[in-house]
Write a protein that holds these residues in place. Structure first.
Motif, PDB file in Angstrom:
ATOM      1  N   ARG A  66      -0.625   8.678 -89.853  1.00 38.91           N
ATOM      2  CA  ARG A  66      -1.759   9.257 -89.711  1.00 38.91           C
ATOM      3  C   ARG A  66      -2.521   8.255 -88.295  1.00 38.91           C
ATOM      4  O   ARG A  66      -2.416   7.217 -88.156  1.00 38.91           O
ATOM      5  N   PRO A  67      -3.338   9.393 -87.666  1.00 35.34           N
ATOM      6  CA  PRO A  67      -3.731   8.163 -86.189  1.00 35.34           C
ATOM      7  C   PRO A  67      -4.814   7.137 -87.032  1.00 35.34           C
ATOM      8  O   PRO A  67      -4.836   7.592 -87.487  1.00 35.34           O
ATOM      9  N   LEU A  68      -5.191   6.601 -85.729  1.00 37.35           N
ATOM     10  CA  LEU A  68      -6.461   5.669 -85.705  1.00 37.35           C
ATOM     11  C   LEU A  68      -7.621   6.129 -86.239  1.00 37.35           C
ATOM     12  O   LEU A  68      -8.364   5.199 -87.374  1.00 37.35           O
ATOM     13  N   VAL A  69      -8.278   7.156 -86.058  1.00 37.49           N
ATOM     14  CA  VAL A  69      -9.472   7.714 -86.410  1.00 37.49           C
ATOM     15  C   VAL A  69      -9.819   7.837 -88.184  1.00 37.49           C
ATOM     16  O   VAL A  69     -10.375   7.212 -88.338  1.00 37.49           O
ATOM     17  N   TRP A 122      -0.280  11.527 -81.925  1.00 34.88           N
ATOM     18  CA  TRP A 122       0.713  13.316 -82.309  1.00 34.88           C
ATOM     19  C   TRP A 122       2.442  13.229 -82.679  1.00 34.88           C
ATOM     20  O   TRP A 122       2.617  14.068 -83.488  1.00 34.88           O
ATOM     21  N   ASP A 123       2.599  12.495 -81.315  1.00 35.22           N
ATOM     22  CA  ASP A 123       4.585  11.887 -81.471  1.00 35.22           C
ATOM     23  C   ASP A 123       4.596  11.742 -83.076  1.00 35.22           C
ATOM     24  O   ASP A 123       5.667  12.116 -82.975  1.00 35.22           O
ATOM     25  N   ARG A 124       3.804  10.822 -82.856  1.00 27.05           N
ATOM     26  CA  ARG A 124       4.323  10.102 -84.146  1.00 27.05           C
ATOM     27  C   ARG A 124       3.866  11.333 -85.975  1.00 27.05           C
ATOM     28  O   ARG A 124       5.264  10.752 -86.466  1.00 27.05           O
ATOM     29  N   ILE A 125       3.048  11.675 -85.491  1.00 27.90           N
ATOM     30  CA  ILE A 125       2.853  12.740 -85.961  1.00 27.90           C
ATOM     31  C   ILE A 125       4.095  14.358 -86.454  1.00 27.90           C
ATOM     32  O   ILE A 125       4.860  14.026 -87.564  1.00 27.90           O
ATOM     33  N   ALA A 126       4.322  14.003 -85.593  1.00 34.31           N
ATOM     34  CA  ALA A 126       5.508  15.311 -85.192  1.00 34.31           C
ATOM     35  C   ALA A 126       6.939  14.585 -86.196  1.00 34.31           C
ATOM     36  O   ALA A 126       7.648  15.480 -86.501  1.00 34.31           O
ATOM     37  N   GLN A 127       7.457  13.727 -85.252  1.00 29.31           N
ATOM     38  CA  GLN A 127       8.200  12.502 -85.699  1.00 29.31           C
ATOM     39  C   GLN A 127       7.775  12.596 -87.833  1.00 29.31           C
ATOM     40  O   GLN A 127       9.538  12.706 -87.951  1.00 29.31           O
ATOM     41  N   HIS A 128       6.769  12.144 -88.165  1.00 24.15           N
ATOM     42  CA  HIS A 128       6.707  12.904 -89.616  1.00 24.15           C
ATOM     43  C   HIS A 128       7.353  13.634 -90.773  1.00 24.15           C
ATOM     44  O   HIS A 128       8.069  13.624 -91.045  1.00 24.15           O
ATOM     45  N   LEU A 129       6.645  14.313 -89.586  1.00 19.71           N
ATOM     46  CA  LEU A 129       7.330  15.482 -89.868  1.00 19.71           C
ATOM     47  C   LEU A 129       7.973  16.829 -90.278  1.00 19.71           C
ATOM     48  O   LEU A 129       9.124  17.203 -90.814  1.00 19.71           O
ATOM     49  N   ASP A 130       8.615  15.959 -89.337  1.00 21.74           N
ATOM     50  CA  ASP A 130      10.457  16.356 -88.362  1.00 21.74           C
ATOM     51  C   ASP A 130      12.094  15.652 -89.367  1.00 21.74           C
ATOM     52  O   ASP A 130      12.287  16.189 -89.851  1.00 21.74           O
ATOM     53  N   THR A 131      11.037  14.436 -89.855  1.00 21.58           N
ATOM     54  CA  THR A 131      12.121  13.363 -90.168  1.00 21.58           C
ATOM     55  C   THR A 131      11.922  13.422 -92.377  1.00 21.58           C
ATOM     56  O   THR A 131      12.972  12.567 -92.395  1.00 21.58           O
ATOM     57  N   ASP A 176     -10.236  14.752 -82.136  1.00 18.30           N
ATOM     58  CA  ASP A 176      -9.263  14.274 -80.978  1.00 18.30           C
ATOM     59  C   ASP A 176      -7.867  13.708 -81.418  1.00 18.30           C
ATOM     60  O   ASP A 176      -8.707  12.748 -82.511  1.00 18.30           O
ATOM     61  N   VAL A 177      -6.861  13.690 -80.956  1.00 21.59           N
ATOM     62  CA  VAL A 177      -5.568  13.622 -80.862  1.00 21.59           C
ATOM     63  C   VAL A 177      -5.023  13.306 -80.219  1.00 21.59           C
ATOM     64  O   VAL A 177      -4.263  14.621 -79.377  1.00 21.59           O
ATOM     65  N   SER A 178      -4.265  11.707 -80.021  1.00 22.39           N
ATOM     66  CA  SER A 178      -4.283  11.301 -78.642  1.00 22.39           C
ATOM     67  C   SER A 178      -2.195  12.171 -78.299  1.00 22.39           C
ATOM     68  O   SER A 178      -1.769  12.540 -79.484  1.00 22.39           O
ATOM     69  N   ARG A 179      -1.985  12.301 -77.446  1.00 20.87           N
ATOM     70  CA  ARG A 179      -0.156  12.575 -77.214  1.00 20.87           C
ATOM     71  C   ARG A 179       0.631  12.220 -77.460  1.00 20.87           C
ATOM     72  O   ARG A 179       1.400  12.280 -78.778  1.00 20.87           O
ATOM     73  N   ALA A 180       0.303  10.141 -77.697  1.00 17.54           N
ATOM     74  CA  ALA A 180       1.230   9.584 -78.799  1.00 17.54           C
ATOM     75  C   ALA A 180       1.168   9.437 -80.327  1.00 17.54           C
ATOM     76  O   ALA A 180       1.973   8.705 -80.729  1.00 17.54           O
ATOM     77  N   LEU A 226      -2.374   2.182 -74.628  1.00 11.58           N
ATOM     78  CA  LEU A 226      -0.972   3.057 -75.189  1.00 11.58           C
ATOM     79  C   LEU A 226      -0.435   4.561 -75.393  1.00 11.58           C
ATOM     80  O   LEU A 226       0.305   5.136 -75.463  1.00 11.58           O
ATOM     81  N   THR A 227      -1.692   5.565 -75.663  1.00  9.92           N
ATOM     82  CA  THR A 227      -1.197   7.357 -75.244  1.00  9.92           C
ATOM     83  C   THR A 227      -0.797   7.586 -73.777  1.00  9.92           C
ATOM     84  O   THR A 227      -1.552   7.548 -73.170  1.00  9.92           O
ATOM     85  N   GLY A 228      -0.783   8.245 -74.257  1.00 13.27           N
ATOM     86  CA  GLY A 228      -0.257   9.666 -73.177  1.00 13.27           C
ATOM     87  C   GLY A 228      -0.664  10.681 -72.792  1.00 13.27           C
ATOM     88  O   GLY A 228      -0.409  11.216 -74.119  1.00 13.27           O
ATOM     89  N   GLY A 229      -1.035  11.485 -71.697  1.00 13.00           N
ATOM     90  CA  GLY A 229      -1.606  12.966 -71.999  1.00 13.00           C
ATOM     91  C   GLY A 229      -3.030  13.014 -71.898  1.00 13.00           C
ATOM     92  O   GLY A 229      -3.281  11.118 -72.897  1.00 13.00           O
ATOM     93  N   ARG A 230      -3.354  14.368 -72.484  1.00 15.84           N
ATOM     94  CA  ARG A 230      -4.548  14.467 -72.622  1.00 15.84           C
ATOM     95  C   ARG A 230      -5.115  14.847 -74.121  1.00 15.84           C
ATOM     96  O   ARG A 230      -3.760  15.107 -74.478  1.00 15.84           O
ATOM     97  N   ALA A 231      -5.675  13.684 -74.652  1.00 14.58           N
ATOM     98  CA  ALA A 231      -6.056  14.319 -76.420  1.00 14.58           C
ATOM     99  C   ALA A 231      -7.168  15.239 -76.696  1.00 14.58           C
ATOM    100  O   ALA A 231      -7.449  16.218 -76.225  1.00 14.58           O
ATOM    101  N   ARG A 232      -6.713  16.355 -77.683  1.00 12.42           N
ATOM    102  CA  ARG A 232      -6.870  17.651 -77.943  1.00 12.42           C
ATOM    103  C   ARG A 232      -6.914  17.173 -79.889  1.00 12.42           C
ATOM    104  O   ARG A 232      -6.266  16.699 -79.912  1.00 12.42           O
ATOM    105  N   LEU A 233      -7.630  18.453 -80.327  1.00 20.49           N
ATOM    106  CA  LEU A 233      -7.839  18.503 -80.997  1.00 20.49           C
ATOM    107  C   LEU A 233      -6.859  18.630 -82.318  1.00 20.49           C
ATOM    108  O   LEU A 233      -5.256  19.025 -81.830  1.00 20.49           O
ATOM    109  N   LEU A 234      -6.714  18.563 -83.287  1.00 21.95           N
ATOM    110  CA  LEU A 234      -5.132  18.628 -84.259  1.00 21.95           C
ATOM    111  C   LEU A 234      -5.346  19.328 -84.191  1.00 21.95           C
ATOM    112  O   LEU A 234      -3.760  20.144 -84.335  1.00 21.95           O
TER     113      LEU A 234
END
Length: 230
Positions: A153-156, A81-90, A75-79, A206-214
């Motif tokens: 990359r996420p904390l895990v 994933w937001d960091r990953i998505a930002q990395h993908l986009d920028t 699982d990856v938290s919203r926070a 620090l994480t927002g919202g529900r965690a979901r599978l990557l």
């Protein structure tokens, strides 16, 4: 908490644990500030101390064992994933994003229904082991044996191989690592590793919202990109 006595024999780890615990209350973000307020930075400093203390560690650039097994289904938290998505986009090129989409459609999309079913039973280990024995898993961000989102990359992923984990309060702590890394570190004396539980408690704040599978985060990201281009 004081640093356990066995850590005192490993100055680099003992000092790093003290520094981590002192800075932890002020951590208020994941991967955004790049300083001592950034939990990713604090964890990276701690794992660097573990690598220094245990040079025989197998976790190093070029090893992707944990990215090519069911261990990488997490699982990856919203926070995060937001960091990953930002990395993908920028940080990624259009070609890299298209390559990710192709890998995901080929390797991950067909498994989403199975992941949902496994999620309903809490990824019951016997079922999960049987499923992944027939359907080998590889993280969609693994490219040529290396992590393509390493900076985000996420904390895990940051903790795996360097920390200990206690899954139940009544069970002894075990090394949070693959079997080979566990065997290697277990041969080291003395052995003291930081605990995942301490990080987990802080990260939940620090994480927002529900965690979901990557895989589900990636599927949603791809759908939004597709909708925008339509």
């Amino acid at each position: 908490q004081d640093v356990p006595a066995e850590a005192e024999a490993i100055p680099a780890v003992g000092e790093a644990i003290r520094a981590f615990r002192a800075a932890l209350p002020d951590a208020d973000n994941l991967g955004r500030t790049g300083d001592s307020r950034d939990l990713y930075v604090l964890v990276d400093r701690l794992t660097a101390a573990v690598r220094e203390a245990y040079p025989a560690s197998l976790c190093r650039a070029g090893c992707s064992r944990c990215c090519e097994t069911s261990t990488a289904v997490f699982d990856v938290s919203r926070a995060e994933w937001d960091r990953i998505a930002q990395h993908l986009d920028t940080a990624w090129t259009a070609e890299e994003r298209e390559a990710l989409a192709a890998r995901f459609e080929r390797e991950q999309r067909p498994q989403l229904s199975a992941y949902r079913l496994l999620g309903l039973v809490g990824f019951f280990e016997p079922l999960m082991d049987a499923y992944f024995a027939r359907n080998p898993y590889r993280c969609p961000f693994l490219v040529d044996g290396r992590c393509s989102i390493y900076a985000a990359r996420p904390l895990v992923c940051r903790m795996y191989g360097y920390f200990q984990i206690r899954r139940r309060w009544y069970t002894p702590a075990s090394i949070y690592a693959c079997r080979d890394q566990t065997r290697t570190l277990s041969a080291q004396t003395p052995l003291h590793l930081p605990a995942t539980n301490t990080v987990a408690v802080r990260s939940r704040r620090l994480t927002g919202g529900r965690a979901r599978l990557l895989a589900f985060w990636i599927a949603g990201w791809l759908k939004r990109r597709c909708d925008k281009s339509a």
